[in-house]
Scaffold this active site. Structure first.
Site: not given
Lengths: 730, 216
Positions: A509, A614-615, A688, A690
Site C-alpha cells: 500500500g 522510509i516515507l 515494511v 509485514e
C-alpha cells in the site's frame, strides 16, 4: 504513468517532507473520538435500523427447518433476512463460502439470518428467538488427520538442482517438522457496515481494506451493476488481512436495508468474528537442510501442509525458502487438504509469517549442529541473486547489514552459545535471532488531485488507512511534489467514487499508493506549468510557488476561479520480474523464563529493517513495533483452538483468543537502514508493515531455547509444552 | 439461549430499575436536553425508562431501553461515538469511559444504572482544537495506529495516573503500603485491560510517562 525503468532523480529526493518523522495528520481526530468508523456514520443516514446476525450452530450440513415466527412477531422487528427470502445471490470471486448460508451450511457461524429491528436490543432479542433445526453432516476438521489426503499444488512449487541426492550426500543434515496453529486477525473494530439504498443505487459505509475489490464483489454478489454500488471507508479499525474481502456485514446490511426499506447498521458481534470471517490457516511444515562442514547450505527443502474449504487456497508457507538463502539444490512444495473449518485466507504476511516461524528455527538448529553462531551461519549463506535463477539479481538486499548491525546494537556477543547457562536470579535468560524477509509487491494505483485558487491541494484516492499512516504519507508525497506545506494538503481516502488505488494489503500500500499520487502530481505540475507559461522541465515547485529564473507565480493562480483537476495512476512494468524485489530485516530478542514455573517474558526486542526509502520514520516504526507485538502473540499465545468433533474455533472472542497486552511487551527498538530502491517505484520505497512480523516468533523460540535448552517446534510456545523439560532447579 | 424464566427475569429488571429512578430522580440542570419519547435507537414495545446523567459536563436525559448499555446509550443515543465497541463483552477496553473519575468498561454496565452519574468520554477530555495533554502525547509518540482502541487507551491512561497519585496499589506494586510510583511496569500492568492489536504499546507507555513526568 508507466513505471518500467528504474527511477532517476525526482522531486521526492528533496526529502523536505517525505522521509521526515511527522505526526499523523489524522491524529487529532483519532485521539479525540472524532474519526468516524464504519458503524458511526449515523449522521449520513436518516432513520436507520439495526441488524443482528445469526450464525450457524453447526459446521457442516443443512438447515432442515427455520422458524422465524417468534422473531418476526417480536417488538420492533422490521425484517428477517435469510437465504430463503433474500432473492438470488451470486458469490464473490474472492469468497470461498457464501456469505449468507442456507439451507446448506459450509462452516460454523456462517451467517444464516439477519434480524432487522428498530433498536439493537430488539434485533438481538428477536435473533435469539429464531429456532433452527439442522441435519449435521460429517466433516473434516483435523489438519494432522487429513494430511495424507492433501494434494500437491503448483503454487510456490520449485525444484532446482537435485535436492534428494544433495540432501542424502550432505555431511550435516537437519530434518524436522514444525507446526503453526490457526490464527485470528482479531482487529479491534469488528467488521461493520451501514447500508442505504436510493432507488436501485446502494451506498455502504464499511470497514474494508480494498475498496475497489469490495465494491465489485458486493455488486457481483447482489447481481447489480458495479457503478450502482458505492463503498465509503474513511477510517478502518484494523484489518491485518481480515478486511481484504467483502464479508457478511456489508452484504447483510444491504439485504437488510432492502428488506426493511430503511438504512441498516450491522456489526458482526465479536463472538462471531473468528468463525464467521477468515483466519490464517494452520500449517504442518517439514524442513530438510543439508550443509557441508564449512556451514554452506547444499540442500534446502521446505514442504508445507495446510487445509481450507473446498475451492480454497493453501497457506504459502514455503515462499521465503525459495529466495532467502543460497544453496544449489532446492525443493519447495505446498499441499492442500480439504477441511470444513471456516475459510482460511490472508493474514498479515501470509506465507512468510508462518513459513519463517518454522524456517528460522530450523536455521537456528542447523547452526547449532554445525557449531556456528546463528548470525554467522545466516551471513555465510547469503545470496545476492535469486538462487533459482542466478541471472536475476535482488534490487536491494541488505540482510547481512541488518544482521551485523543488529548483533552489534543488541549485544549479541554476550549470548552464551551453550543453552541453559545464563541466569538472572530465578530467571533463565536467553537471546535469539531470526532473519526477516517479505517480498515487495507493487500494484497499479490511481489518484485525483485538485488545486484551488488559494494553492490548496486535495488528494482523492480510494486508498485506505488501516492504521498504516496512509493519510500522512500521501499528504507528505503531495506536499513534496507540489512544493507546498503540509497544512495546504487535504487527503480524502476510502471512497469508491475516487480513483482506484492499490489498497491496503501485502505491504504494497504505502509504496504503490504514494507512487500513484506521485504520478498524478507529475501531471499536475505539467498542467500548472502550462497554465502559467513555464517550461515544466526547468520549473521548481517550492514555497507554494512555481519558479524559473527570476519569475515566480503562486500555484493557486493556475487554478483560476475554478479548480485545476488532474488524475493519473502508476502502472508497473516488468521490473518486478527482471529484479527480485524483497524487503529484509533481522529480529533480536531477549527472553527470561522462570526457572520454576516456566513463565516466559520478553525483555528486549530489536528489529533492523532494510525496506527501501522510509516515507515517514515515525509511522513506519509504529508499523514495525506493532508487527513485533503480533509476533510475540504468535510465539507465545495465539492459537485458535479447534474443536475437532464439531468443527469450530472454540476460543472465538477476545478473552479466549489471547493477544499480547501492555504487560507482555517491553520497550521496542527499530532501526531502518538507509536505503533507496529505484527499481521499486519513483518513491524508491518498499513495504515494511509485514516485514516487521516475519521471523519474530522464531527469534523468540530460539531465545527460549537459548535460555532453557528446550527446542520447541510447535507454536504457540506455552509452558505446558516444556515445563517438564526445564533444567533442574538449583 | 432463551430460558423458561427469561420473561420473569426481564420483568424483575424493569421493576428494579424503575424503583431506582424514583429514588434518585435529580433536578434538571441548565442546558439539559430532553430526548424525544422515542429516540431513534429505542423502538416501540421496548422496556423504556427515563434516566438523567451528566455527560462531559452537560446534563442529559434519555428514554432508554433498560437493556441498553451505557456504551450504546453514548454511541447510539447521544451520538458520542468516540467510545468504541470492540467486543461488547468487557474483554478489550475500547469502550473505557470515566464515571465519577473512575474508569469502567461502558459495555459492561447498563445505562439505567447511571442515574445521576458524572460521565466523561474521550470527547470530554479534549477536542481537536483543544487537546488534553494525554491526547497530545499520544499524537507526539504515535501511541496508536488504526485508532479504534485509542479513546479507551486515553481514558484509561488518564485514570491510571490518578489511581497511582491516589496511592492505589497494583499487582506489580512491591508493597501495598508504600505509594506506587509511575514506572513502566506499573503503567503496563494497569493498562493491560486495554488491548491494542496494532501493537502501539511501547509508544503508549512513552506517552503516558511523558504526561506523568510533566509538572502539574
Amino acid at each position: 504513468m508507466k513505471f518500467d525503468t528504474p527511477a532517476t532523480t525526482n522531486p521526492i529526493d528533496r526529502m523536505t517532507l517525505v522521509g521526515q518523522p511527522l505526526d499523523r495528520i489524522d491524529g487529532r481526530l483519532k485521539t479525540t473520538g472524532k474519526a468516524a468508523y464504519a458503524y458511526e456514520h449515523q449522521d449520513a443516514v436518516r432513520r436507520h435500523a439495526y441488524g443482528y446476525v445469526l450464525g450457524a450452530a453447526i459446521a457442516k450440513g443443512r438447515i432442515t427447518a427455520m422458524d422465524l415466527a417468534a422473531a418476526r412477531a417480536a417488538p420492533g422487528v422490521l425484517a428477517v433476512v435469510t437465504a430463503a427470502n433474500a432473492g438470488p445471490l451470486d458469490k464473490g470471486e474472492m469468497n470461498t463460502a457464501p456469505l449468507l448460508g442456507g439451507p446448506q451450511v459450509d462452516h460454523y457461524h456462517q451467517a444464516i439470518a439477519l434480524v432487522v429491528a428498530e433498536s439493537f436490543e430488539q434485533a438481538r432479542d428477536a435473533a435469539l428467538a429464531i429456532r433452527v433445526d439442522y441435519a449435521r453432516a460429517e466433516g473434516a476438521y483435523d489438519l494432522a488427520a487429513a494430511r495424507d489426503t492433501a494434494e500437491k499444488v503448483k503454487q510456490s512449487a520449485s525444484a532446482t538442482g537435485d535436492f534428494e541426492r544433495a540432501f542424502a550426500a550432505a555431511p550435516v543434515t537437519l530434518e524436522a517438522t514444525y507446526t503453526t496453529p490457526d490464527q485470528s486477525h482479531a482487529m479491534m473494530e469488528p467488521h461493520a457496515s451501514i447500508a442505504a439504498w436510493d432507488g436501485d443505487a446502494l451506498v455502504v459505509w464499511t470497514s474494508n481494506q480494498m475498496i475497489a475489490w469490495g465494491a465489485g464483489e458486493l455488486a457481483k454478489t447482489l447481481r447489480m451493476p458495479r457503478e450502482k454500488v458505492r463503498l465509503i471507508s474513511p477510517f478502518i479499525g484494523g484489518g491485518f488481512g481480515g478486511k481484504l474481502f467483502l464479508r457478511a456485514d456489508a452484504l447483510l446490511a444491504a439485504l437488510g436495508a432492502r428488506a426493511a426499506g430503511r438504512p441498516v447498521k450491522v456489526a458482526l458481534q465479536r463472538p462471531l468474528v473468528a468463525n464467521n470471517t477468515t483466519h490464517r490457516p494452520a500449517t504442518i511444515q517439514r524442513i530438510r537442510l543439508g550443509a557441508g562442514q564449512d556451514g554452506r547450505i547444499t540442500a534446502i527443502g521446505h514442504e508445507s501442509w495446510s487445509g481450507d474449504q473446498k475451492g480454497g487456497q493453501p497457506e504459502t508457507a514455503v515462499d521465503q525458502t525459495r529466495l532467502l538463502y543460497a544453496g544449489a539444490n532446492r525443493l519447495t512444495q505446498l499441499r492442500l487438504a480439504v477441511l470444513d473449518l471456516p475459510e482460511g485466507n490472508a493474514m498479515r504476511a501470509p506465507g512468510e509469517a508462518p513459513g519463517l516461524m518454522a524456517l528460522e528455527i530450523a536455521m537456528d538448529e542447523m547452526a547449532e549442529k554445525l557449531g556456528l553462531d546463528p548470525v554467522e551461519f545466516r551471513i555465510l549463506n547469503d545470496t545476492q541473486v535469486d538462487p533459482n535463477d542466478p541471472k536475476r539479481p535482488f534490487s536491494q538486499r541488505q540482510l547481512v547489514e541488518c544482521l551485523r548491525l543488529g548483533a552489534e546494537r543488541f549485544g549479541w556477543r554476550q549470548r552464551n552459545p551453550r543453552p541453559g547457562q545464563a541466569r538472572d536470579g530465578r530467571w533463565l535468560t536467553g537471546l535469539g535471532v531470526a532473519a526477516a524477509f517479505r517480498n515487495n509487491l507493487v500494484m497499479k494505483s490511481g489518484a485525483r488531485i485538485r488545486l484551488n485558487s488559494r494553492g490548496g491541494i486535495t488528494v482523492e484516492t480510494d486508498m485506505t488507512d488501516i492504521g498504516t499512516g496512509s493519510y500522512t504519507i500521501i499528504a507528505q508525497t503531495a506536499a513534496e511534489m507540489m512544493g507546498v506545506g503540509m497544512d495546504q494538503v487535504t487527503v480524502r481516502l476510502g471512497d469508491s467514487s475516487f480513483p482506484a488505488s492499490a489498497g491496503s494489503g501485502g505491504q504494497w500500500g504505502a509504496n504503490s499508493a504514494t507512487a500513484g499520487v506521485y504520478a498524478a502530481c507529475v501531471k499536475l505540475r505539467e498542467a500548472v506549468a502550462q497554465a502559467l507559461g513555464f517550461n515544466s522541465a526547468d520549473a521548481v515547485f517550492e514555497g507554494g510557488e512555481i519558479r524559473a529564473g527570476n519569475r515566480r507565480v503562486a500555484l493557486g493562480q493556475a487554478a483560476g476561479a475554478a479548480e485545476l483537476v488532474v488524475e493519473d495512476s502508476i502502472e508497473f512494468g516488468d521490473l518486478d520480474k527482471r529484479y527480485q524485489q524483497s524487503t529484509f530485516g533481522a529480529h533480536f530478542v531477549e527472553v527470561a523464563v522462570d526457572s520454576a514455573t516456566g513463565e516466559a517474558r520478553i525483555r528486549r526486542m530489536l528489529a533492523v529493517c532494510a525496506a527501501g526509502r522510509i516515507l515517514n520514520p515515525k509511522t513506519a516504526r509504529s508499523q514495525v513495533i506493532g508487527a513485533m507485538t503480533m509476533g510475540v502473540g504468535g510465539a507465545l499465545m495465539e492459537e485458535l483452538a479447534v474443536d475437532r468433533r464439531h468443527g469450530f474455533f472454540v476460543n472465538h472472542d477476545l478473552a479466549g483468543y489471547e493477544v499480547p497486552v501492555h504487560a507482555d511487551i517491553p520497550h521496542q527498538e527499530v532501526i531502518f537502514l538507509d536505503e533507496t530502491d529505484p527499481v521499486s517505484s519513483p518513491m524508491k520505497a518498499k513495504g515494511v508493515g509485514e516485514l516487521g512480523l516475519c521471523g519474530v516468533a522464531a527469534a523468540i523460540a530460539n531465545a527460549v531455547h537459548n535460555a532453557t535448552g528446550v527446542r520447541l517446534r510447535d507454536y504457540p510456545i506455552t509452558l505446558d509444552k516444556y515445563l517438564d523439560r526445564l533444567p533442574e532447579l538449583a | 439461549m432463551r430460558t423458561p424464566d427469561f420473561a420473569a427475569t426481564r420483568r424483575d429488571l424493569v421493576m428494579g430499575a424503575t424503583l431506582t429512578t424514583a429514588a434518585v430522580a435529580t433536578p434538571r440542570r441548565p442546558g439539559a436536553r430532553a430526548a424525544a419519547a422515542d429516540t431513534p435507537a429505542t423502538g416501540p414495545g421496548a422496556p423504556v425508562m427515563k434516566i438523567a446523567f451528566t455527560v462531559n459536563g452537560a446534563a442529559r436525559t434519555l428514554d432508554v431501553d433498560t437493556r441498553t448499555t451505557l456504551l450504546d446509550a453514548l454511541r447510539e443515543h447521544l451520538d458520542l461515538t468516540g467510545s468504541k465497541k470492540g467486543c461488547d463483552h468487557g474483554q478489550c477496553g475500547a469502550c473505557t469511559v470515566l464515571v465519577g473519575g473512575r474508569r469502567i468498561n461502558a459495555c459492561l454496565t447498563l445505562a439505567v444504572m447511571h442515574q445521576g452519574d458524572e460521565i466523561t468520554t474521550v470527547e470530554g477530555l479534549g477536542t481537536p482544537d483543544r487537546l488534553h495533554a494525554m491526547q497530545a502525547a499520544f499524537i507526539k509518540h504515535d501511541g496508536y495506529q488504526c485508532g479504534y482502541c485509542t479513546p479507551g487507551q486515553i481514558c484509561s491512561s488518564v485514570a491510571v495516573l490518578e489511581e497511582i497519585r491516589a496511592g492505589i496499589p497494583s499487582h506489580v506494586s512491591a508493597e501495598l503500603e508504600a505509594r506506587p510510583q509511575v514506572t513502566p511496569a506499573e503503567i503496563r500492568e494497569r493498562m493491560s485491560g486495554n488491548i491494542c492489536r496494532c501493537g502501539a504499546y511501547s509508544n503508549i507507555v512513552d506517552a503516558i510517562t511523558e504526561v506523568a513526568e510533566r509538572p502539574a
